[in-house]
Design an enzyme around this catalytic site. Sequence first.
Site, PDB file in Angstrom:
ATOM      1  N   ASP A 198       0.833  -1.195   0.000  1.00  0.00           N
ATOM      2  CA  ASP A 198       0.000   0.000   0.000  1.00  0.00           C
ATOM      3  C   ASP A 198       0.874   1.255   0.000  1.00  0.00           C
ATOM      4  OD1 ASP A 198      -2.789   1.027   0.388  1.00  0.00           O
ATOM      5  OD2 ASP A 198      -1.907   1.883   2.188  1.00  0.00           O
ATOM      6  N   GLU A 256       1.725  -0.179  -5.003  1.00  0.00           N
ATOM      7  CA  GLU A 256       0.799   0.862  -5.430  1.00  0.00           C
ATOM      8  C   GLU A 256       1.627   2.132  -5.573  1.00  0.00           C
ATOM      9  OE1 GLU A 256      -3.257   3.128  -3.878  1.00  0.00           O
ATOM     10  OE2 GLU A 256      -1.664   2.646  -2.479  1.00  0.00           O
TER      11      GLU A 256
HETATM   12  C1  GLC Z   1      -4.292   2.989  -0.662  1.00  0.00           C
HETATM   13  C2  GLC Z   1      -5.476   2.062  -0.617  1.00  0.00           C
HETATM   14  C3  GLC Z   1      -6.657   2.851  -0.155  1.00  0.00           C
HETATM   15  C4  GLC Z   1      -6.378   3.363   1.250  1.00  0.00           C
HETATM   16  C5  GLC Z   1      -5.086   4.180   1.275  1.00  0.00           C
HETATM   17  C6  GLC Z   1      -4.613   4.423   2.684  1.00  0.00           C
HETATM   18  O1  GLC Z   1      -4.432   3.985  -1.587  1.00  0.00           O
HETATM   19  O2  GLC Z   1      -5.672   1.450  -1.854  1.00  0.00           O
HETATM   20  O3  GLC Z   1      -7.844   2.099  -0.172  1.00  0.00           O
HETATM   21  O4  GLC Z   1      -7.437   4.167   1.679  1.00  0.00           O
HETATM   22  O5  GLC Z   1      -4.044   3.508   0.623  1.00  0.00           O
HETATM   23  O6  GLC Z   1      -4.066   3.275   3.246  1.00  0.00           O
END
Ligand code: GLC
Length: 510
Positions: A198, A256
């Site tokens: 994440d 991500e």
């Molecule tokens: C990422 C996740 C999202 C979450 C954020 C904070 O972007 O995909 O759903 O709210 O991180 O952890």
Amino acid sequence: MFYQVYPRSFADGNGDGVGDLDGVVARLDYLEMLGIDAIWLNPVTVSPMADHGYDVADPRDVDPLFGGMAALEQLIAAAHRRGIKIVMDVVPNHTSSAHPWFQAALAAGPGSAARERYIFRDGRGPGGHQPPNNWVSVFGGPAWSRVVEPDGAPGQWYLHLFDIEQPDLNWDNPEVFADFEKTLRFWLDRGVDGFRIDVAHGMAKPPGLPDMTSLDNRLLRDKDDDPRFNQPHVHAIHREIRRVIDDYPGAVTIGEVWVHDNARWAEYLRPDELHLAFNFRLAQAGFDAAEIGEAIENTLAAAAIVGAPPTWALANHDVGREVTRYGDGEVGLARARAMALVMLALPGAAFVYNGQELGLPDVQLPDEVLQDPTWERSGHTERGRDGCRVPLPWSGAAAPFGFSSSADTWLPMPPQWAALTVERQLSDPGSTLSFFRRALQLRRARAEFAGERVEWLAAPGDALIFRRGGLVCALNTGEPALRLPDRQLLLASAPVVDGRLPGNAAAWLV
Ligand code: GLC
């Protein structure tokens, strides 16, 4: 071929209205039938669920809401028996405010070692009443909250790039990586096959925490001049992570990475950092041949900088469902099916978000059921992401459509979804689900789906035709029917008549 399971919404095993891991186990036959290689599970670790699991209070245990540790162990074993891998979500940038470390930091007061695990600062201005800098939270409002010190006085501020309940960790403190390493090994030792990381471009903060120059803060938009993200020293963290992962041959990391510039994005995929990363270009492109072509070119070019496999996703739990993005209703669905063929024709790893194979749209939910922190934090100006997180319809004619034995599902399910249940669609050869099954089966079985190169063939302005290996994929985003190349038709998202592909459709040819 990854299938993203949003555990709250996939299937409810214990009848409390919230999906859980027993629910996933019970539906493994379905996933096996789809022919996926791996499940990416959104967070299932212990959490007060302020951000539905992205606020982690114990990274090395499974939340009772999802069935606890035993349920995950069962899922890993049952999935492995079917040759399906399990990828967990890990959240290194922040913890929950309920994490024992944060509670200790609050109790210990300024200057303590406990506060050094997070980003606490004194406020600016008289009495320290102003936040330490002008950073804003991704969910809206300031990225700083002020604490009350143990003696009752107004105290320091802590940084939270996301919700108030998600304090950012201080990755300059070696204890933070040491603990993260423990977490990675904990799950890998239990048979987990890898991690979706994440906010993998977060973690590292710039020295001195300088102000943001642009306060345009739309949700998860990648702005490369944003001091909150993509700091050069984040790469040292990824190299440390990779050293751990390399102890587990075959384990995968998927970051991500909301970084726009290709060269800077590709840095995350150097041989000693992540294996895969999302770049989101395809999900951000409108249903327009030029935009889609550019997104594909761009994604391929970015991954090619470091020789990494590209990744493709049209939807996830943050960006919403593509049926709705492409215009909703029949048109949106036709376009979503077409784009599925485009995505599944491309080289690299593809991600399907649960319900995508059913052609689900986003749901317009009433204000009073909204749960995404974005709704509150934005002062009710951004509705947030709940509309793409509504539970999946499995069977029957009325909500909760076999998702749960309780009618009180955590988000309400629209009555129109009676037409979209798995049960209904499995018995209809013309359904979106039958179409997806066929597409996934062909992608797996046919030798033509091979090769890393994508070659563009001549096409009119509102169409795209590309060749990859022995496969040709044609997409028609315009109105007039598109004359297909003279080849054998393998699959089309809409009926092809006399070698002509209608608008809002795509076809595979060999
Ligand atoms: C990422 C996740 C999202 C979450 C954020 C904070 O972007 O995909 O759903 O709210 O991180 O952890």
